[in-house]
Write a protein that holds these residues in place. Structure first.
Motif, short mmCIF file in Angstrom:
data_model
loop_
_atom_site.label_atom_id
_atom_site.label_comp_id
_atom_site.label_asym_id
_atom_site.label_seq_id
_atom_site.Cartn_x
_atom_site.Cartn_y
_atom_site.Cartn_z
N LEU A 86 49.89 85.25 33.14
CA LEU A 86 50.38 84.20 34.03
C LEU A 86 51.69 84.62 34.69
O LEU A 86 51.86 84.46 35.90
N VAL A 87 52.61 85.15 33.90
CA VAL A 87 53.91 85.59 34.42
C VAL A 87 53.70 86.66 35.49
O VAL A 87 54.31 86.61 36.56
N ALA A 88 52.81 87.61 35.24
CA ALA A 88 52.54 88.67 36.21
C ALA A 88 51.89 88.12 37.48
O ALA A 88 52.28 88.46 38.60
N ALA A 89 50.91 87.23 37.33
CA ALA A 89 50.19 86.68 38.48
C ALA A 89 51.09 85.82 39.36
O ALA A 89 50.95 85.82 40.58
N LEU A 90 52.02 85.09 38.75
CA LEU A 90 52.88 84.19 39.51
C LEU A 90 54.21 84.83 39.89
O LEU A 90 54.99 84.25 40.63
#
Length: 111
Positions: free
Chosen positions: A92-96
């Motif tokens: 999630l951190v990487a995608a956002l």
């Protein structure tokens, strides 16, 4: 046990995130609809409940759980994630393009 994480925009100056830098330079991570769509791209099963009653926050569940409220300008600058495993959180951190604060360990993830 469910861990809670708080997600924020990365600092503009490229430095590592710290609670002091995030508190003094809070930055929007998106508008509600955009943020829900970006989360939904990673977790398609999340169902969102709009603010209602005395609660002024959006709540997403059905897998990891998410909670956010809007700032005065209608944008979102802090996202809470719970019931999410560490691998899901990193995705999630990487995608956002955000950083996550783990208050249980007192450290940041990502960025």
């Amino acid at each position: 046990m469910s861990y809670d994480y708080f997600l924020f925009a990365k600092p503009d100056d490229g430095r590592a995130a710290s609670l002091d830098s995030l508190a003094s330079h809070r930055k929007a991570i998106g508008m509600p609809g955009e943020l829900m769509a970006r989360i939904g791209a990673v977790f398609p099963g999340v169902a969102w409940e709009p603010p209602h009653g005395g609660v002024e926050a959006w709540f997403g569940a059905n897998g990891p759980e998410f909670l956010f409220s809007c700032d005065e300008d209608g944008s979102v600058s802090v996202l809470k994630a719970a019931c999410i495993d560490p691998e899901e959180l990193r995705a999630l951190v990487a995608a956002l393009g955000l950083v996550a604060f783990d208050p249980q360990k007192g450290c940041f993830i990502g960025g």
